[in-house]
Design a protein around this motif. Structure first.
Motif, short mmCIF file in Angstrom:
data_model
loop_
_atom_site.label_atom_id
_atom_site.label_comp_id
_atom_site.label_asym_id
_atom_site.label_seq_id
_atom_site.Cartn_x
_atom_site.Cartn_y
_atom_site.Cartn_z
N PRO A 94 0.83 -1.21 0.00
CA PRO A 94 0.00 0.00 0.00
C PRO A 94 0.86 1.26 0.00
O PRO A 94 1.96 1.26 0.56
N PRO A 95 0.39 2.33 -0.64
CA PRO A 95 1.13 3.60 -0.62
C PRO A 95 1.05 4.24 0.75
O PRO A 95 0.32 3.77 1.62
N PRO A 96 1.79 5.33 0.97
CA PRO A 96 1.70 6.03 2.25
C PRO A 96 0.25 6.39 2.57
O PRO A 96 -0.55 6.72 1.69
N GLY A 97 -0.08 6.35 3.85
CA GLY A 97 -1.47 6.51 4.27
C GLY A 97 -1.96 7.94 4.25
O GLY A 97 -1.23 8.89 3.93
N LEU A 98 -3.22 8.09 4.63
CA LEU A 98 -3.84 9.40 4.73
C LEU A 98 -3.14 10.24 5.79
O LEU A 98 -2.55 9.72 6.73
N ASN A 99 -3.24 11.55 5.63
CA ASN A 99 -2.76 12.47 6.64
C ASN A 99 -3.81 12.55 7.75
O ASN A 99 -4.81 13.25 7.62
N ALA A 100 -3.59 11.80 8.81
CA ALA A 100 -4.58 11.76 9.89
C ALA A 100 -4.79 13.12 10.52
O ALA A 100 -5.88 13.42 11.04
N GLY A 101 -3.76 13.97 10.46
CA GLY A 101 -3.90 15.31 11.02
C GLY A 101 -4.98 16.11 10.33
O GLY A 101 -5.67 16.92 10.96
N LEU A 102 -5.14 15.90 9.01
CA LEU A 102 -6.21 16.59 8.29
C LEU A 102 -7.58 16.15 8.78
O LEU A 102 -8.51 16.96 8.89
N ILE A 103 -7.73 14.87 9.05
CA ILE A 103 -9.01 14.37 9.55
C ILE A 103 -9.34 15.02 10.89
O ILE A 103 -10.46 15.47 11.13
N VAL A 104 -8.32 15.11 11.74
CA VAL A 104 -8.53 15.75 13.05
C VAL A 104 -8.84 17.24 12.87
O VAL A 104 -9.79 17.78 13.46
N GLY A 105 -8.02 17.89 12.05
CA GLY A 105 -8.19 19.33 11.87
C GLY A 105 -9.53 19.72 11.29
O GLY A 105 -10.09 20.77 11.63
N LYS A 106 -10.06 18.88 10.40
CA LYS A 106 -11.36 19.16 9.80
C LYS A 106 -12.52 18.64 10.65
O LYS A 106 -13.67 18.83 10.28
N ARG A 107 -12.19 17.96 11.76
CA ARG A 107 -13.23 17.33 12.58
C ARG A 107 -14.11 16.44 11.71
O ARG A 107 -15.32 16.35 11.86
N ALA A 108 -13.46 15.78 10.73
CA ALA A 108 -14.21 15.06 9.71
C ALA A 108 -14.76 13.73 10.22
O ALA A 108 -14.15 13.07 11.06
N GLN A 109 -15.89 13.35 9.68
CA GLN A 109 -16.43 12.01 9.87
C GLN A 109 -16.02 11.18 8.66
O GLN A 109 -16.38 11.51 7.54
N VAL A 110 -15.26 10.12 8.89
CA VAL A 110 -14.82 9.25 7.80
C VAL A 110 -15.52 7.91 7.95
O VAL A 110 -15.40 7.25 8.99
N MET A 111 -16.25 7.54 6.93
CA MET A 111 -17.07 6.32 6.97
C MET A 111 -16.58 5.33 5.93
O MET A 111 -16.51 5.64 4.74
N GLY A 112 -16.19 4.17 6.36
CA GLY A 112 -15.80 3.12 5.44
C GLY A 112 -17.04 2.43 4.89
O GLY A 112 -17.94 2.07 5.64
N LEU A 113 -17.07 2.25 3.58
CA LEU A 113 -18.23 1.66 2.92
C LEU A 113 -17.87 0.30 2.36
O LEU A 113 -17.04 0.18 1.45
N VAL A 114 -18.49 -0.74 2.90
CA VAL A 114 -18.39 -2.09 2.36
C VAL A 114 -19.79 -2.47 1.90
O VAL A 114 -20.71 -2.62 2.71
N VAL A 115 -19.97 -2.60 0.60
CA VAL A 115 -21.30 -2.76 0.04
C VAL A 115 -21.99 -4.03 0.53
O VAL A 115 -23.22 -4.10 0.58
N TYR A 116 -21.22 -5.03 0.94
CA TYR A 116 -21.82 -6.28 1.44
C TYR A 116 -22.80 -6.00 2.58
O TYR A 116 -23.78 -6.74 2.75
#
Length: 334
Positions: free
Chosen positions: A254-276
């Protein structure tokens, strides 16, 4: 009966010459199941990782033996299932690249052939459409006032995501796609407000200009790199749906991961979608989306070929990102 198999185990992105069309024994109708002829076969990007045994723990098909995995719209030839008769139409996820298939109990859904074009059940009413619907209505819960940014917007998932966002009342829908033909499809056919061609110089500035207000919802379907660029632009408390990472389907690491600091800074909700997770409500989705197709608010485009022998070349185009529209193989006539 004919089916498509791997010539050898894969170690890289598949090409058409990695597949072979071979003869196989015709299956028999299983107890409490059905024997079907395959009509419209869906080709999907995730199969590329599945061919290497890297998808959700599912084993790779045995070269020279197992049919390539694939979902399909099929017509029943023989039935031992209650409430199902010869001539009925079904959709199943585990059909495979073959002319006939044996489907056990609980592995298929009955279709209404009058609700929508049958081939639509391989795309906009199939797993790609269900994925888009789940992301917009069940996870992000898009509604009036939302500004939605969609990666891979010309694909069958991304294109449907934007249209459903619009149906749900989003104020603005912006897509990202590669090349002028794909961007024209996104705006001209799918009705997005704008589409940014990431292959053009200055595309990041163009994306900023296309979003005078920051997006409140972002749907990611390609890469962690693109997700990081979108997160920089996300509104505070924005929602991100992480659906798939196509660029990792054929990578060894896998390539380098997401910048977790951006998720914190944006107070973002990140939802993983598994269609199953949304298979139990598939019929409800089809009922709702069929009405949208009927009134013209949900449209779709296919990249369709005829004949099982044409599947490998179309799949190669798909994994190279060269297809325009949902990749469908019509194995036999309706």
């Amino acid at each position: 009966m004919k089916q498509v198999v791997l010539k050898h185990a894969l170690t890289a992105r598949p090409c058409a010459h990695d597949f072979a069309l071979v003869g196989a024994d015709t299956p028999s109708c299983p107890d409490d199941g059905v024997l079907v002829r395959v009509v419209h076969l869906s080709l999907d990007p995730y199969v590329g990782s599945r061919l290497r045994g890297k998808h959700m723990g599912e084993p790779a098909p045995l070269p020279g033996v197992d049919a390539i995995p694939g979902a399909a719209v099929c017509q029943v030839l023989e039935s031992k299932a209650a409430g199902v008769k010869a001539g009925d139409w079904v959709h199943a996820m585990e059909v495979g690249w073959r002319e006939q298939a044996d489907l056990g109990p609980g592995t298929f859904r009955l279709l209404n052939p009058k609700a929508a074009p049958l081939a639509a059940h391989a795309g906009v009413l199939g797993m790609p459409g269900l994925t888009a619907w789940a992301g917009m209505t069940q996870l992000a819960k898009v509604g009036p006032g939302d500004i939605v940014l969609v990666d891979a917007a010309a694909g069958p998932v991304g294109g449907t995501v934007g249209q459903i966002a619009r149906i749900m009342g989003a104020n603005r829908v912006v897509g990202i796609a590669g090349g002028p033909e794909k961007c024209a499809l996104v705006t001209g056919t799918y009705g997005f407000d704008a589409c940014i061609d990431y292959k053009q110089d200055g595309w990041e500035q163009a994306l900023t200009e296309a979003l005078p207000e920051p997006p409140t919802v972002y749907f990611e379907n390609v890469s962690t790199e693109m997700a990081s660029k979108a997160l920089m632009r996300l509104a505070l408390y924005g929602r991100m749906v992480l659906c798939g990472l196509v660029d990792q389907y054929h990578a060894d690491q896998p390539p380098p991961g997401l910048n977790a600091g951006l998720i914190v800074g944006k107070r973002a909700q990140v939802m993983g979608l598994v269609v199953y997770d949304f298979y139990p409500v598939w019929d409800a989705f089809v009922s709702e989306a069929s009405a949208w197709i009927g009134d013209g608010t949900l449209v779709f485009k296919e990249d369709r070929v005829v004949g099982l022998e044409a599947a490998p070349a179309l799949f190669e185009r798909l994994v190279q990102g060269q297809n325009i529209g949902k990749a469908v193989v019509t194995v036999s006539a309706e």
